[in-house]
Design a protein around this motif. Structure first.
Motif, PDB file in Angstrom:
ATOM      1  N   THR A   1      34.393  35.622  38.442  1.00  0.00           N
ATOM      2  CA  THR A   1      34.465  34.315  37.779  1.00  0.00           C
ATOM      3  C   THR A   1      33.391  34.138  36.713  1.00  0.00           C
ATOM      4  OG1 THR A   1      33.279  33.426  39.664  1.00  0.00           O
ATOM      5  CG2 THR A   1      35.633  33.016  39.586  1.00  0.00           C
TER       6      THR A   1
ATOM      7  N   ARG B   1      27.273  33.804  42.872  1.00  0.00           N
ATOM      8  CA  ARG B   1      26.924  32.383  42.778  1.00  0.00           C
ATOM      9  C   ARG B   1      25.492  32.198  42.267  1.00  0.00           C
ATOM     10  NH1 ARG B   1      25.177  28.307  45.911  1.00  0.00           N
ATOM     11  NH2 ARG B   1      24.697  29.766  47.584  1.00  0.00           N
TER      12      ARG B   1
ATOM     13  N   VAL C   1      38.114  42.653  43.470  1.00  0.00           N
ATOM     14  CA  VAL C   1      37.259  41.480  43.605  1.00  0.00           C
ATOM     15  C   VAL C   1      37.442  40.602  42.370  1.00  0.00           C
ATOM     16  CG1 VAL C   1      34.887  40.653  43.820  1.00  0.00           C
ATOM     17  CG2 VAL C   1      35.577  42.760  44.971  1.00  0.00           C
TER      18      VAL C   1
ATOM     19  N   GLU D   1      38.787  40.024  52.990  1.00  0.00           N
ATOM     20  CA  GLU D   1      38.416  38.661  52.596  1.00  0.00           C
ATOM     21  C   GLU D   1      36.919  38.434  52.774  1.00  0.00           C
ATOM     22  OE1 GLU D   1      40.494  36.329  51.284  1.00  0.00           O
ATOM     23  OE2 GLU D   1      41.815  38.079  51.168  1.00  0.00           O
ATOM     24  N   ALA D   2      36.406  38.900  53.913  1.00  0.00           N
ATOM     25  CA  ALA D   2      34.995  38.674  54.215  1.00  0.00           C
ATOM     26  C   ALA D   2      34.109  39.412  53.211  1.00  0.00           C
ATOM     27  CB  ALA D   2      34.676  39.136  55.641  1.00  0.00           C
TER      28      ALA D   2
ATOM     29  N   ILE E   1      34.844  40.231  50.055  1.00  0.00           N
ATOM     30  CA  ILE E   1      34.894  39.528  48.764  1.00  0.00           C
ATOM     31  C   ILE E   1      34.036  38.273  48.817  1.00  0.00           C
ATOM     32  CG2 ILE E   1      36.407  38.279  47.176  1.00  0.00           C
ATOM     33  CD1 ILE E   1      38.631  40.249  47.933  1.00  0.00           C
ATOM     34  N   ALA E   2      34.198  37.508  49.909  1.00  0.00           N
ATOM     35  CA  ALA E   2      33.435  36.268  50.036  1.00  0.00           C
ATOM     36  C   ALA E   2      31.938  36.556  50.043  1.00  0.00           C
ATOM     37  CB  ALA E   2      33.842  35.543  51.325  1.00  0.00           C
ATOM     38  N   LYS E   3      31.546  37.658  50.712  1.00  0.00           N
ATOM     39  CA  LYS E   3      30.123  37.973  50.824  1.00  0.00           C
ATOM     40  C   LYS E   3      29.511  38.292  49.457  1.00  0.00           C
ATOM     41  CE  LYS E   3      27.790  41.667  51.847  1.00  0.00           C
ATOM     42  NZ  LYS E   3      27.572  43.020  52.354  1.00  0.00           N
TER      43      LYS E   3
ATOM     44  N   LYS F   1      30.585  37.576  46.511  1.00  0.00           N
ATOM     45  CA  LYS F   1      30.629  36.441  45.584  1.00  0.00           C
ATOM     46  C   LYS F   1      29.561  35.413  45.928  1.00  0.00           C
ATOM     47  CE  LYS F   1      34.447  34.969  43.754  1.00  0.00           C
ATOM     48  NZ  LYS F   1      34.523  35.631  42.448  1.00  0.00           N
ATOM     49  N   GLU F   2      29.395  35.180  47.221  1.00  0.00           N
ATOM     50  CA  GLU F   2      28.425  34.167  47.652  1.00  0.00           C
ATOM     51  C   GLU F   2      26.988  34.666  47.454  1.00  0.00           C
ATOM     52  OE1 GLU F   2      28.525  31.167  48.671  1.00  0.00           O
ATOM     53  OE2 GLU F   2      26.468  30.982  49.415  1.00  0.00           O
ATOM     54  N   ARG F   3      26.743  35.939  47.815  1.00  0.00           N
ATOM     55  CA  ARG F   3      25.369  36.442  47.784  1.00  0.00           C
ATOM     56  C   ARG F   3      24.878  36.784  46.384  1.00  0.00           C
ATOM     57  NH1 ARG F   3      22.642  37.315  52.328  1.00  0.00           N
ATOM     58  NH2 ARG F   3      21.062  38.668  51.482  1.00  0.00           N
TER      59      ARG F   3
END
Lengths: 161, 105
Positions: free
Chosen positions: A98, A153, A95, A141-142, A144-146, A148-150
């Motif tokens: 950032t 951010r 993962v 992908e899903a 990692i996106a989850k 990072k977003e939840r």
């Protein structure tokens, strides 16, 4: 005042924790006061590194979200554990990270760890990638996106770093 | 009465998830997958137990001490999971998920 009690929130949290643990009596009030003043002063260099919190309501919302995710994910993991083990799809996922502040990274990893189904196991030396073991990975992908977003951010929005 | 039902329900839910955690520890095939059982189910398992303990203290004065146990557990559980995982990675324990080739530590 600022010199005596440079971290009022921490001091209050320490005193509150002590009173909850020990019960309220004149003696414990004195101990709580002592702890609230002495502990922050003794670890001041460490505290100076911590990022400030930009928005307390947003931080509360993040805590509520993590608690809710723990509840949901526990049920999912319970089903996975009790179901056929051969159907699980365990995987290591890299993962990208950032957030750069050590406290933010540590919080990010802790949140991934206490929500069931995923455990961070390592952080690359440049702190840009963490290795996460996922019990049942459907879509890398899903996933990692989850996370990072939840989690990541909101952390970036809440912490001053 | 209502309180007792609520406490019993929380105890049952808590014990269920603790049991699931132990079953996971026994059933899952490798170290990394086994980590998921006990470290995770305990969050809700112990959480349910502690909430039941808090509720049962209501008749003779609310006690919040138990919430601190949950707090400390949530702070420390990720650390122990991380350490066990690190040990597993370094010793390259057998794993159903292919181990990453050269993850720098």
């Amino acid at each position: 005042m600022r010199k005596l009690c440079p971290f009022p929130t921490l001091s209050m949290a320490l005193a509150g924790t002590w009173l909850v643990l020990a019960g309220i009596s004149p003696l414990h009030l004195a101990v709580a006061l002592l702890a609230a003043l002495a502990i922050p002063l003794s670890i001041a260099p460490l505290l100076a590194m911590l990022p400030g919190v930009r928005s307390l309501p947003a931080a509360m919302r993040l805590v509520a979200r993590v608690l809710w995710d723990i509840l949901i994910a526990n049920i999912i993991v319970a089903r996975l554990v009790l179901g056929p083990v051969s159907r699980l799809r365990p995987a290591f996922v890299n993962v990208p990270v950032t957030v750069t502040h050590p406290s933010a990274i540590s919080l990010f990893m802790s949140m991934i760890s206490i929500t069931p189904g995923s455990i961070p196991l390592a952080l690359s030396p440049d702190a840009r990638t963490m290795l996460v073991h996922v019990l049942d990975l459907e879509d890398e992908e899903a996933f990692i996106a989850k996370v990072k977003e939840r989690y990541e951010r909101p952390l970036r929005e809440i912490l001053e770093c | 009465m209502l309180l007792e039902i609520l406490i019993s329900a929380l105890l049952l839910v808590g014990s269920f998830f603790l049991l699931v955690g132990s079953i996971g520890l026994g059933r899952l095939p490798d170290c990394f997958m086994r980590l998921h059982g006990p470290t995770k189910s305990t969050t809700l398992g112990v959480g349910g137990m502690l909430l039941a303990a808090v509720l049962s203290s209501i008749p003779d004065g609310l006690s919040l001490r138990e919430m601190l146990i949950a707090l400390f557990l949530f702070i420390t559980a990720p650390v122990s999971a991380y350490l066990i995982g690190q040990a597993g990675l370094r010793r390259r324990l057998p794993s159903r998920a292919p181990l990453p080739e050269d993850f720098p530590d």
